[in-house]
Design an enzyme around this catalytic site. Structure first.
Site, PDB file in Angstrom:
ATOM      1  N   ARG A  34       0.822  -1.217   0.000  1.00  0.00           N
ATOM      2  CA  ARG A  34       0.000   0.000   0.000  1.00  0.00           C
ATOM      3  C   ARG A  34       0.854   1.265   0.000  1.00  0.00           C
ATOM      4  NH1 ARG A  34      -3.471   3.022   4.034  1.00  0.00           N
ATOM      5  NH2 ARG A  34      -5.375   3.656   2.913  1.00  0.00           N
ATOM      6  N   ILE A  86      -7.055   7.900  -0.898  1.00  0.00           N
ATOM      7  CA  ILE A  86      -6.992   6.443  -0.952  1.00  0.00           C
ATOM      8  C   ILE A  86      -7.852   5.964   0.209  1.00  0.00           C
ATOM      9  CG2 ILE A  86      -4.826   6.449   0.373  1.00  0.00           C
ATOM     10  CD1 ILE A  86      -4.093   3.829  -0.949  1.00  0.00           C
ATOM     11  N   SER A  87      -8.817   5.095  -0.086  1.00  0.00           N
ATOM     12  CA  SER A  87      -9.823   4.729   0.904  1.00  0.00           C
ATOM     13  C   SER A  87      -9.231   3.965   2.081  1.00  0.00           C
ATOM     14  CB  SER A  87     -10.919   3.870   0.250  1.00  0.00           C
ATOM     15  OG  SER A  87     -11.646   4.620  -0.691  1.00  0.00           O
ATOM     16  N   GLN A  88      -9.924   4.018   3.189  1.00  0.00           N
ATOM     17  CA  GLN A  88      -9.582   3.225   4.361  1.00  0.00           C
ATOM     18  C   GLN A  88      -9.534   1.749   3.965  1.00  0.00           C
ATOM     19  OE1 GLN A  88     -12.706   3.050   7.219  1.00  0.00           O
ATOM     20  NE2 GLN A  88     -11.398   2.343   8.883  1.00  0.00           N
TER      21      GLN A  88
END
Length: 212
Positions: free
Chosen positions: A35, A61-63
């Protein structure tokens, strides 16, 4: 942290398991995806925390939990072939989908984000993702119908073009709403569409049009 990302990624997957994610394919994808490569270098020390992070141009950037949750929901319907993603963003969600679906089609309205995401996925040898620079409200008609559709930005209502591009027995997952957003699952049947409202969420809005 970057050198030891595999340990950090596995710890993140364990955190998501502890929070209720159970699909092993999803957990394996989280554990194997670096990530930190999807965020700016100044934020890499936070990349394996279970939190959303800015990626520039007003996007995030999403959880990781919501990435895993939405992917797991689609897979729970036995859908693992063609998925359409609206909002490529950093490409992290695309990378997770690519490890869970046969083919991923992803649309991004911001050209620079799409270019960066394409490069990241190529570097990770994830070659089952096709990308398009365009308006997410319009979907990707040329490759329809799709077994599953995921929106990673929130429209005020589901775009009719996306409903038209969903196959019969297909499932669409999206955050819906403006001031208040709810994760919503829509299933297409031979009789029409059914809708389940799941839980409150917070995403950037799904903006119409495209940017160079």
């Amino acid at each position: 942290m970057i050198a030891n990302y595999q340990r950090s990624a596995h710890q993140l997957a364990q955190t998501l398991y502890n929070e209720g994610i159970r699909n092993q394919k999803v957990l394996d994808a989280i554990a194997s995806t670096p990530r930190h490569l999807f965020v700016d270098s100044v934020l890499q020390h936070k990349s394996y925390q279970n939190t959303a992070l800015p990626i520039g141009l007003g996007q995030t950037i999403s959880q990781p939990f919501i990435v895993a949750r939405m992917t797991e929901l689609l897979l729970s319907y036995g859908l693992n072939q063609k998925v359409l993603e609206i909002g490529t963003g950093s490409g992290y969600q695309s990378a997770i989908l690519a490890q869970c679906f046969d083919m991923v089609y992803s649309v991004e309205r911001i050209k620079s984000l799409q270019w960066q995401a394409r490069r990241r996925l190529q570097n990770l040898d994830l070659h089952n993702v096709k990308m398009k620079h365009g308006d997410g409200w319009k979907g990707w008609q040329a490759n329809a119908p799709f077994d599953a559709i995921m929106l990673t930005a929130a429209p005020s209502e589901v775009p009719s073009a996306l409903l038209d591009q969903l196959s019969v027995n297909g499932v669409l997952i999206a955050p819906i709403g403006e001031q208040q957003q709810y994760l919503t699952l829509i299933k297409r049947t031979t009789q029409g569409f059914s809708k389940d409202i799941l839980e409150p969420v917070r995403f950037v809005p799904l903006v119409a049009g495209e940017l160079l």
